[in-house]
Design a protein around this motif. Structure first.
Motif, short mmCIF file in Angstrom:
data_model
loop_
_atom_site.label_atom_id
_atom_site.label_comp_id
_atom_site.label_asym_id
_atom_site.label_seq_id
_atom_site.Cartn_x
_atom_site.Cartn_y
_atom_site.Cartn_z
N THR A 60 0.84 -1.20 0.00
CA THR A 60 0.00 0.00 0.00
C THR A 60 0.87 1.25 0.00
O THR A 60 0.59 2.21 -0.71
CB THR A 60 -0.92 0.01 1.24
OG1 THR A 60 -1.68 -1.20 1.27
CG2 THR A 60 -1.88 1.18 1.20
N GLY A 61 1.95 1.22 0.77
CA GLY A 61 2.88 2.35 0.80
C GLY A 61 3.53 2.59 -0.54
O GLY A 61 3.68 3.73 -0.97
N TYR A 62 3.89 1.50 -1.24
CA TYR A 62 4.50 1.66 -2.56
C TYR A 62 3.53 2.37 -3.51
O TYR A 62 3.92 3.31 -4.22
CB TYR A 62 4.90 0.30 -3.14
CG TYR A 62 5.54 0.43 -4.51
CD1 TYR A 62 6.89 0.71 -4.63
CD2 TYR A 62 4.78 0.30 -5.68
CE1 TYR A 62 7.48 0.86 -5.88
CE2 TYR A 62 5.36 0.45 -6.93
CZ TYR A 62 6.71 0.73 -7.03
OH TYR A 62 7.26 0.89 -8.26
N GLY A 63 2.28 1.92 -3.52
CA GLY A 63 1.28 2.56 -4.38
C GLY A 63 1.09 4.02 -4.04
O GLY A 63 1.02 4.88 -4.94
N ILE A 64 1.07 4.33 -2.75
CA ILE A 64 0.89 5.72 -2.33
C ILE A 64 2.11 6.56 -2.72
O ILE A 64 1.96 7.73 -3.11
CB ILE A 64 0.67 5.78 -0.80
CG1 ILE A 64 -0.69 5.17 -0.45
CG2 ILE A 64 0.75 7.21 -0.28
CD1 ILE A 64 -0.92 5.00 1.03
N GLY A 65 3.30 5.96 -2.65
CA GLY A 65 4.51 6.70 -3.03
C GLY A 65 4.49 7.13 -4.48
O GLY A 65 4.88 8.25 -4.82
N VAL A 66 4.01 6.25 -5.37
CA VAL A 66 3.89 6.60 -6.78
C VAL A 66 2.78 7.63 -6.98
O VAL A 66 2.94 8.62 -7.71
CB VAL A 66 3.63 5.35 -7.65
CG1 VAL A 66 3.42 5.73 -9.11
CG2 VAL A 66 4.79 4.37 -7.53
#
Length: 405
Positions: A60-66
């Motif tokens: 979820t954090g990876y998606g939010i980072g992008v």
């Protein structure tokens, strides 16, 4: 660890966000991000132990980072200059609305059910992207002239005259195509260094003002101050949305610089009040006033952050970099933002154990530094096209070089 692992995923997302957005396009990057978020939420929902919880939070954090890079960039590239600030701020409004809704419904439903609610906006996004045109500037950059014209016409209206805007974008893209492909080290050349300092500096001050520590542990802070965590959390949630709406209406009227300086002044006051409440509690002074001062401080901080510090750095980040370095520069700036978010969310409990009042006084000091930084270095971008902003930044650099010479 569980609280901060989201920001670790977001840092990885930040590192790759610029290249992904340049390769897949702005819409393609958003589709990929939504898929990562959905996978993460499902992993949390079906988890049977700590490992799957951490993996879900990381995804979820990876998606939010992008998302945190590509969404403001996409909005800045499709919006007319007179609405760009308000529309980019609208992104922040949706973020705080989602956070506020999660705060409120999290008090009445289980965390597993709460995880499922995170999937809903991702599905809306995936469906909605079928009806949204791609960024005209990105299409022009990769040489899709016909799609570029169609997309710009759709965005400006069927009968709008887009000839002047088309010519301006095409001229700018033509100039950029004569330049070599930007690498990370190119960002530190003289023609880009001022933009990098502004973008990175704003993200450092946004995060080191304490927002992720105060936000992640709001209920704990209210309890330590002697307030019901449920009451304080709901009040926290209710403050964010209307104040962010005020910021969205002001950003293209008051300008970026005044709004962010007023916001930083408010976050200083909020942290100072919260720090003072813990100081008084520690020394047994004015104990009847401690909870009121603490709540007033936290709510003042959240309201002030929401009106400017939350959105304006992202608006400015989306405006100040030329398109040929946006991928590398955006990745660097978003990485710094999430690195700061991790540092604050991970150290908050340790700092509070050391000194509750000292923690908030440190955050208030960063708010004061923000005011000085903006006053000295950050240009006003209100009402300028992206191309005019570049001209303004470069002319400022040229004037300084002339003075040095």
């Amino acid at each position: 660890m569980f609280g901060s692992i989201l920001t670790i995923g977001a840092m990885l997302g930040a590192i790759t966000s610029g290249r992904i957005a340049d390769f897949l396009g702005r819409k393609g990057a958003m589709r990929m991000s939504a898929s990562f978020c959905i996978t993460g939420w499902l992993a949390i929902f079906f988890s049977k132990g700590a490992l799957s919880l951490d993996i879900g939070r990381f995804f979820t954090g990876y998606g939010i980072g992008v998302f945190s890079y590509v969404v403001p960039i996409f909005i800045a590239e499709i919006a007319p200059k007179n609405l760009r600030g308000a529309l980019t701020t609208l992104n922040q409004l949706m973020i705080v609305t989602g956070a506020s809704v999660a705060f409120v419904i999290g008090t009445i439903i289980s965390w597993t059910t709460l995880a499922l609610t995170g999937i809903v906006p991702c599905i809306f996004l995936l469906v909605g992207l079928w009806f949204v045109p791609e960024s005209p500037r990105w299409l022009a950059k990769i040489g899709h002239e016909k799609e570029f014209q169609i997309a710009l016409q759709r965005l400006r209206g069927k009968h709008a005259d887009i000839s002047d805007e088309m010519a301006e974008i095409q001229e700018y893209i033509f100039t950029l195509q004569s330049l070599p492909k930007a690498k990370l080290l190119d960002l530190f050349k003289s023609e880009h260094i001022r933009s990098v300092i502004i973008g990175v500096g704003l993200m450092v001050f946004q995060q080191f003002g304490g927002i992720n520590g105060i936000g992640f542990y709001a209920s704990q802070t209210f309890e330590e101050a002697g307030i019901s965590s449920k009451t304080g959390t709901i009040a926290y949630a209710c403050v964010q949305v209307p104040i962010t709406m005020v910021g969205a209406t002001l950003i293209d009227k008051s300008g970026r610089r005044p709004l962010i300086m007023v916001s930083a002044t408010g976050t200083f006051l909020g942290c100072f009040l919260a720090g003072t409440s813990f100081f008084l509690k520690g020394y047994g002074l004015l104990l009847d006033w401690v909870p009121i001062i603490a709540v007033s401080g936290v709510l003042t901080y959240i309201a002030s952050f929401s009106i400017g510090m939350g959105a304006v750095p992202w608006v400015i980040m989306s405006e100040i970099f030329p398109i040929h370095v946006k991928g590398a520069a955006g990745s660097l700036v978003v990485l710094v933002n999430w690195l700061g978010a991790w540092a604050i969310s991970y150290t908050y409990n340790f700092l509070m154990s050391w000194s509750s009042s000292g923690t908030y006084y440190i955050y208030s000091g960063f708010s004061l530094l923000t005011i000085l930084f903006v006053a000295k270095l950050v240009p006003e971008t209100k009402g300028k096209t992206l191309e005019e902003i570049q001209s303004c930044i470069n002319s400022g650099r040229s004037r300084r070089q002339d003075i040095i010479s």
